[in-house]
Design a protein around this motif. Sequence first.
Motif, PDB file in Angstrom:
ATOM      1  N   ASN A  69      -2.239  -4.087   6.516  1.00 16.92           N
ATOM      2  CA  ASN A  69      -3.028  -3.733   4.834  1.00 16.92           C
ATOM      3  C   ASN A  69      -4.034  -2.910   5.311  1.00 16.92           C
ATOM      4  OD1 ASN A  69      -4.102  -5.933   6.029  1.00 16.92           O
ATOM      5  ND2 ASN A  69      -4.506  -6.299   4.473  1.00 16.92           N
ATOM      6  N   VAL A  70      -4.723  -2.208   6.758  1.00 18.11           N
ATOM      7  CA  VAL A  70      -5.436  -1.653   7.265  1.00 18.11           C
ATOM      8  C   VAL A  70      -5.103  -0.076   6.580  1.00 18.11           C
ATOM      9  CG1 VAL A  70      -7.059  -0.622   8.159  1.00 18.11           C
ATOM     10  CG2 VAL A  70      -6.693  -3.044   7.682  1.00 18.11           C
ATOM     11  N   LEU A  71      -4.988   0.653   5.242  1.00 21.15           N
ATOM     12  CA  LEU A  71      -4.644   1.589   5.214  1.00 21.15           C
ATOM     13  C   LEU A  71      -5.326   3.174   5.696  1.00 21.15           C
ATOM     14  CD1 LEU A  71      -2.127   0.281   2.634  1.00 21.15           C
ATOM     15  CD2 LEU A  71      -2.176   0.160   4.522  1.00 21.15           C
ATOM     16  N   SER A  72      -5.421   4.210   4.911  1.00 19.22           N
ATOM     17  CA  SER A  72      -6.269   4.773   5.154  1.00 19.22           C
ATOM     18  C   SER A  72      -5.208   6.046   4.303  1.00 19.22           C
ATOM     19  CB  SER A  72      -5.801   6.174   6.771  1.00 19.22           C
ATOM     20  OG  SER A  72      -4.927   7.082   6.576  1.00 19.22           O
ATOM     21  N   LEU A  73      -5.637   7.087   3.556  1.00 13.95           N
ATOM     22  CA  LEU A  73      -5.200   7.836   2.315  1.00 13.95           C
ATOM     23  C   LEU A  73      -5.611   9.580   2.838  1.00 13.95           C
ATOM     24  CD1 LEU A  73      -3.729   8.660  -0.781  1.00 13.95           C
ATOM     25  CD2 LEU A  73      -5.935   7.706  -1.703  1.00 13.95           C
ATOM     26  N   ARG A  74      -4.184  10.101   2.911  1.00  9.79           N
ATOM     27  CA  ARG A  74      -4.190  11.555   3.209  1.00  9.79           C
ATOM     28  C   ARG A  74      -2.833  12.253   2.619  1.00  9.79           C
ATOM     29  NH1 ARG A  74      -8.382  14.449   4.181  1.00  9.79           N
ATOM     30  NH2 ARG A  74      -7.448  16.282   4.902  1.00  9.79           N
ATOM     31  N   ASP A  75      -1.597  11.103   3.257  1.00 10.56           N
ATOM     32  CA  ASP A  75      -0.890  11.636   2.057  1.00 10.56           C
ATOM     33  C   ASP A  75      -0.095  11.091   0.975  1.00 10.56           C
ATOM     34  OD1 ASP A  75       0.444   9.957   3.667  1.00 10.56           O
ATOM     35  OD2 ASP A  75       1.169  11.282   5.046  1.00 10.56           O
ATOM     36  N   ALA A  76       1.273  11.829   0.712  1.00 12.89           N
ATOM     37  CA  ALA A  76       1.986  10.656  -0.668  1.00 12.89           C
ATOM     38  C   ALA A  76       2.452   9.074   0.107  1.00 12.89           C
ATOM     39  CB  ALA A  76       3.160  11.365  -1.215  1.00 12.89           C
ATOM     40  N   SER A  77       2.410   9.396   1.150  1.00  8.91           N
ATOM     41  CA  SER A  77       3.319   7.742   1.717  1.00  8.91           C
ATOM     42  C   SER A  77       2.225   6.894   1.979  1.00  8.91           C
ATOM     43  CB  SER A  77       4.028   8.386   3.552  1.00  8.91           C
ATOM     44  OG  SER A  77       4.169   6.872   3.657  1.00  8.91           O
ATOM     45  N   GLU A  94       0.219  -2.073  -2.300  1.00 14.88           N
ATOM     46  CA  GLU A  94      -0.373  -3.439  -2.126  1.00 14.88           C
ATOM     47  C   GLU A  94      -1.263  -3.354  -3.257  1.00 14.88           C
ATOM     48  OE1 GLU A  94      -1.368  -5.071   0.834  1.00 14.88           O
ATOM     49  OE2 GLU A  94       0.412  -4.127   2.270  1.00 14.88           O
ATOM     50  N   LEU A  95      -2.073  -3.174  -3.648  1.00  8.41           N
ATOM     51  CA  LEU A  95      -2.982  -3.293  -5.490  1.00  8.41           C
ATOM     52  C   LEU A  95      -2.083  -2.848  -5.915  1.00  8.41           C
ATOM     53  CD1 LEU A  95      -5.693  -0.319  -4.717  1.00  8.41           C
ATOM     54  CD2 LEU A  95      -5.714  -2.503  -4.147  1.00  8.41           C
ATOM     55  N   ALA A  96      -1.048  -3.782  -6.266  1.00  9.25           N
ATOM     56  CA  ALA A  96       0.413  -4.388  -7.264  1.00  9.25           C
ATOM     57  C   ALA A  96      -0.352  -5.299  -7.148  1.00  9.25           C
ATOM     58  CB  ALA A  96       1.295  -3.604  -7.055  1.00  9.25           C
ATOM     59  N   SER A  97      -0.855  -6.344  -6.394  1.00 11.20           N
ATOM     60  CA  SER A  97      -0.709  -7.900  -6.392  1.00 11.20           C
ATOM     61  C   SER A  97      -2.247  -8.246  -6.800  1.00 11.20           C
ATOM     62  CB  SER A  97      -0.233  -8.348  -5.449  1.00 11.20           C
ATOM     63  OG  SER A  97      -0.642  -7.765  -4.476  1.00 11.20           O
ATOM     64  N   GLY A  98      -3.278  -6.521  -7.311  1.00 11.98           N
ATOM     65  CA  GLY A  98      -4.691  -6.820  -7.563  1.00 11.98           C
ATOM     66  C   GLY A  98      -5.440  -6.782  -5.604  1.00 11.98           C
ATOM     67  N   GLY A  99      -6.348  -7.500  -6.183  1.00 15.30           N
ATOM     68  CA  GLY A  99      -7.450  -7.054  -5.198  1.00 15.30           C
ATOM     69  C   GLY A  99      -7.872  -8.504  -4.241  1.00 15.30           C
ATOM     70  N   ARG A 152     -21.973 -10.418   7.607  1.00 17.76           N
ATOM     71  CA  ARG A 152     -21.662 -10.300   6.091  1.00 17.76           C
ATOM     72  C   ARG A 152     -20.603 -10.754   6.305  1.00 17.76           C
ATOM     73  NH1 ARG A 152     -24.958  -6.472   1.755  1.00 17.76           N
ATOM     74  NH2 ARG A 152     -25.135  -5.151   3.951  1.00 17.76           N
ATOM     75  N   ARG A 153     -19.593 -11.280   4.979  1.00 26.09           N
ATOM     76  CA  ARG A 153     -17.565 -11.643   5.412  1.00 26.09           C
ATOM     77  C   ARG A 153     -17.286 -11.350   3.969  1.00 26.09           C
ATOM     78  NH1 ARG A 153     -16.611 -15.557   9.332  1.00 26.09           N
ATOM     79  NH2 ARG A 153     -17.774 -15.857  11.446  1.00 26.09           N
ATOM     80  N   LEU A 154     -16.812 -10.128   3.827  1.00 25.24           N
ATOM     81  CA  LEU A 154     -16.138  -9.722   2.425  1.00 25.24           C
ATOM     82  C   LEU A 154     -14.499 -10.235   2.737  1.00 25.24           C
ATOM     83  CD1 LEU A 154     -17.206  -6.163   2.475  1.00 25.24           C
ATOM     84  CD2 LEU A 154     -18.657  -8.231   1.836  1.00 25.24           C
ATOM     85  N   PRO A 155     -14.252 -11.060   1.642  1.00 23.41           N
ATOM     86  CA  PRO A 155     -12.663 -11.380   1.584  1.00 23.41           C
ATOM     87  C   PRO A 155     -11.842  -9.874   1.065  1.00 23.41           C
ATOM     88  CG  PRO A 155     -14.259 -12.416  -0.158  1.00 23.41           C
ATOM     89  CD  PRO A 155     -15.713 -11.438   0.404  1.00 23.41           C
ATOM     90  N   ALA A 156     -11.027  -9.786   1.918  1.00 24.25           N
ATOM     91  CA  ALA A 156     -10.026  -8.177   1.264  1.00 24.25           C
ATOM     92  C   ALA A 156      -8.450  -8.457   1.234  1.00 24.25           C
ATOM     93  CB  ALA A 156     -10.578  -7.132   2.317  1.00 24.25           C
ATOM     94  N   SER A 157      -7.126  -7.679  -0.039  1.00 26.64           N
ATOM     95  CA  SER A 157      -6.544  -8.479   0.324  1.00 26.64           C
ATOM     96  C   SER A 157      -5.438  -7.008   0.696  1.00 26.64           C
ATOM     97  CB  SER A 157      -6.284  -8.947  -1.047  1.00 26.64           C
ATOM     98  OG  SER A 157      -5.998  -7.673  -2.057  1.00 26.64           O
ATOM     99  N   THR A 158      -6.732  -5.710   0.139  1.00 33.18           N
ATOM    100  CA  THR A 158      -6.110  -4.138   0.540  1.00 33.18           C
ATOM    101  C   THR A 158      -7.527  -3.386   1.028  1.00 33.18           C
ATOM    102  OG1 THR A 158      -4.354  -4.475  -0.661  1.00 33.18           O
ATOM    103  CG2 THR A 158      -5.409  -2.514   0.357  1.00 33.18           C
TER     104      THR A 158
END
Length: 423
Positions: free
Chosen positions: A124-132, A140-145, A228-234
């Motif tokens: 769930n550590v992602l990057s954004l470059r293409d449609a995939s 991942e974000l369909a279930s919220g943050g 600092r610690r940040l909770p993350a689902s995505t």
Amino acid sequence: MDKPTCVIIGASAAGVATAVELRRRGYPGAVTLLDADPNIPYERPPLSKTLLGAGSRGLVPIQPAHTYRDLDIELRLGEKATAVDPTALTVHLSGGEVLPAGRVVLATGLSPRRLQVAGADAENVLSLRDASDASRIAEELASGGPLVIIGAGFIGLELAAVAREDGIDVTVVEAQAQPLNNAVGADVACLLTQLHRRHGVKLLTSATVAAFAGSAGRVEEVRLTDGRRLPASTVVVGVGVEPRNELTVSARIEVDAHGIPVNEFGQTSRAWIYATGDVASQPHPELARRGRIEHWDAAQRHGAAVGATIAGVPARYREAPYAWSDQYGATLQIVGRPRPDDDLVLRDGASPSEFLAFWIRDGYVGAVAGMKASRDVGVVKRLMAARVPVDRADLAGRDLDLRGLLKRHQKGVRATAGSEPAG
């Protein structure tokens, strides 16, 4: 005589523009446009401006499918180029096929840079470059943050805005003191910081990641170097890019720190191989030295110039770079490249949601940026192209008629030209 051939590697904005311009300029040979992405060539900017569904739903085609048929451009999608043979003048594909290539255009673009910290390879550590990538993020974000975005560049901020509008908890971690500081300077960056914080984004600046922690191959917490610690689902990482120049090894062409160096016509160190778009390290009037111009409009214009050149009509890309970014229902537009020694003028009444900024250089506008100011930015772009002298105090006032200023200048130019004695 054998029919000329041109193989364009990368169905990006630049690659498509090259192919289309080849035909528009009467190129008589075979034109092949290939890309490992199986989707009909699509616009990349919308990927960070909306949460796409699965597959190709929501993708915006660069050109309608019939355009490629009408212009006799062969699309080879879902196929990867593995090598360029400079001796045989061929391109090798991953499936074993070898394509003749009297001309090759590398429009391979950029790849997201990865963070070299523990846990960076979690699912769930992602990057954004293409449609995939966009589809995975949407899933991942369909279930919220909570969503944690590493890097407050254009893509990171656009994604933050989209997620907040969808009610998702968003934290953005940025290493600089303010987002987009290098692109727009401290004053405009401050306005953008305020904009996102007003919409509920937790924007942590001067902060860097130490590690990603979690279990079962998924990150549950982002740990910063300050403790600092940040909770993350995505987690979405946008900390820069690297040129996709792997094919330069087999082609035996030069590379530099920015990508593939080209001359003013897009030619690499081998004259029959061109590079265009984001991967090209190019000379440009707006750059102090050669480098990349990573914007959609620039990629299209550079690609079109390369296409015209290969077709026998040499062309240069010299227009001021244009970029835009949609955030919270408004559009940020930037024309030109602000420089550190420019004189910044913010029009009176500037606010995070609406502003107009000018960068004055030697008595002229060298760059402009506006939020919710499309008409004014369009006029200023013409002022820049016409080299209209400007006054700092006039630009700061809201009463200045920019169109009138342009018309008066044009009228003066015509009058001067009409009064010149015949030679």
